[in-house]
Design a protein around this motif. Structure first.
Motif: not given
Length: 540
Positions: A487-498
């Motif tokens: 879950l952390y990796q998914e949110i981390d990826k979203m932050a980077k996608d932003l």
């Protein structure tokens, strides 16, 4: 009787020889040098010499399941994070949860709760509480004395906490980034024996020569390995390895074993590297961990070689707790104590009225806890300041989660978001909510998602949101390490996608409220200069 065969790594005598290790009743009852064909290496287990377990977003029992896979048999753990939320009850939660698993956690008494008077925490641990903690056999040391100005200015409360540690003959951990010269001398003379905050070779060398033990830190955000590792060959009796703060996705990949691999790859003598990784913490903190000697607790690991340190088996008290990348430690049930007392906010709460666009800006540094103070221009519209996305000067806010108060607002550079917002209730040291975003609406949406979950991390954008709830004190998950890491990796990826260009945006975010690390940080009470040790204005 169990018999383990392999090439035994005798660190203290600096030799490797074929041997049989005989185990009985949790102890090593004999080590016999003998010829055999086993090529695997038997060596003492790894120890993280300074870690906040809470920063893994895992409770101790779940941390143990993951860390043991990488050959970690013990930690020196500062429960400072949960103590700032729940006080001594939080410390006791960590101790009791840790006792349910075999990995050997050694907790300290948090010395700075709250860390400063310039922020709102959920609890207070004073000198009398430190005295009570120090009497406990479950407390092994006084945890990092971050209030180094208090030491330098002879603050009576600070000195009394140190005195109680000395009275019970327990070491005192330090935390003094950048402290040099006579100030460093006074800090050491006060009885403080370690520092994990050195970020230059020269600073660490000076502290080593003053008699301190320097701990080389390589965490998810703060990374000092490259700056300090060249000191190890000469000062290996006075150094240790630690992660300090390690997020779950990084813990999945490795732990102290990674630092040993990197050090050996630099050509540093294997025995010196393992002295630092396995032996020194046991001796300095008087840990109840075996060192692969007859009569010791049977705590050791079996690795395939002494270059990559791939862990084949981890033994604690004679039992295999991890094998070939799989944990044998079962999950255990635990409660979810918390301290979250606020209602949702509105976008207008994050407005900042002004007549000029010139602002004081926190410059975040990737891979560092320290930050810089710079000047920049926000966007001034109808008497309010907004994020300047084009120049990466974004609005940052800290929201008190213990009391209904107005959010504090400032500006930050280097988060790189082009849209949306990210937020977290992991905000060192008081763990209020901290958020960075491109608009007041997005910041508010992110903060409200954290409030709704009673803690966690999240990324939001328009109608899209991802969150990892952290219901244990608002800083730890009730899930296992693998699910939490995913879950952390998914949110981390979203932050980077932003748009974030930071390696670990949430780890960096969590330290932007850490007032004891210079230079410019934000607490729930306002913008704070770590160099001046006072509040400063956002708007010039």
């Amino acid at each position: 009787m169990k018999i383990i065969k392999g090439q035994l790594v005798d660190i203290e005598n600096q030799r490797i020889f074929p041997a049989e290790v005989h185990l009985k009743n949790k102890k090593i009852v004999a080590i016999r040098e003998c010829e055999h064909n086993e090529k695997q290496f038997i060596m003492p287990g790894f120890i993280d010499a300074h870690i906040h377990i809470e920063s893994s977003m895992l409770v101790p029992s779940e941390f143990a399941r993951m860390a043991s896979i990488h050959g970690t048999v013990a930690t020196v753990s500062d429960p400072h994070e949960i103590a700032n939320v729940l006080g001594i009850d939080g410390v006791n939660f960590m101790i009791e949860n840790a006792k349910k698993v075999p990995l050997k956690f050694h907790f300290g008494a948090p010395s700075c709760v709250p860390a400063t008077t310039f922020e709102t925490a959920g609890a207070v641990i004073d000198a009398q509480a430190i005295k009570a903690l120090m009497q406990s056999p479950d407390i092994f040391y006084l945890a990092e004395m971050m209030n180094y100005p208090g030491v330098l200015h002879d603050d009576p409360e600070v000195l009394e906490k140190i005195k109680w540690a000395q009275h019970f003959k327990k070491p005192v951990d330090g935390h003094a980034p950048g402290l040099r010269g006579k100030d460093a001398e006074k800090y050491v003379k006060a009885g403080i024996s370690t520092d994990h905050e050195c970020f230059t070779y020269e600073e660490a060398k000076e502290k080593l020569e003053l008699g301190m033990n320097v701990i080389i830190r390589e965490g998810s955000a703060a990374k000092n390995f490259e700056a300090l590792i060249d000191l190890l060959p000469h000062y290996y009796h006075s150094m240790m390895f630690c992660s300090d703060d390690k997020h779950p996705d990084d813990l999945v990949l490795g732990h102290i074993n990674q630092l040993c691999k990197r050090a050996v790859a630099k050509g540093i003598d294997i025995f010196k590297v393992l002295q630092v990784a396995c032996i020194n913490p046991v001796k300095h903190y008087n840990l109840n961990v075996g060192l692969l000697r007859e009569g010791d607790a049977a705590d050791f690991i079996v690795v395939n070689d002494l270059t990559n340190f791939k862990v084949l088996k981890t033994y604690i008290d004679g039992e295999i707790v991890a094998e070939n990348g799989q944990s044998h430690i079962p999950s255990v049930a635990f409660k979810t104590p918390n301290n979250f007392n606020i209602t949702e906010k509105s976008p207008k709460d994050f407005q900042l009225k002004a007549q000029t666009d010139l602002v004081r800006v926190i410059e975040a540094l990737d891979g560092e806890l320290i930050s810089n103070e710079i000047e920049g221009s926000a966007i001034l519209e109808e008497g309010s300041l907004s994020s300047n996305i084009k120049h990466d000067i974004l609005k940052i806010s800290v929201v008190n989660r213990y009391q209904e108060k107005s959010p504090s607002v400032a500006f930050i550079k280097n988060f790189g978001l082009k849209k949306g917002a990210i937020a977290s209730s992991v905000g060192h040291d008081s763990h209020n909510i901290i958020a960075v975003g491109t608009t007041d609406k997005e910041i508010c949406n992110a903060v409200n998602l954290i409030i709704k979950n009673k803690g966690g991390i999240c990324a939001v954008n328009d109608d899209n949101e991802k969150s990892l709830p952290l219901p244990v004190a608002g800083i730890m998950s009730n899930r296992d390490a693998w699910e939490t890491g995913k879950l952390y990796q998914e949110i981390d990826k979203m932050a980077k996608d932003l748009g974030s260009t930071l390696k670990a945006p949430f780890m960096t975010l969590s330290f932007m409220a850490l007032l004891v690390i210079p230079d410019l940080k934000l607490s729930d009470k306002g913008l704070f200069s770590g160099k001046k040790f006072e509040f400063v204005k956002v708007i010039f």
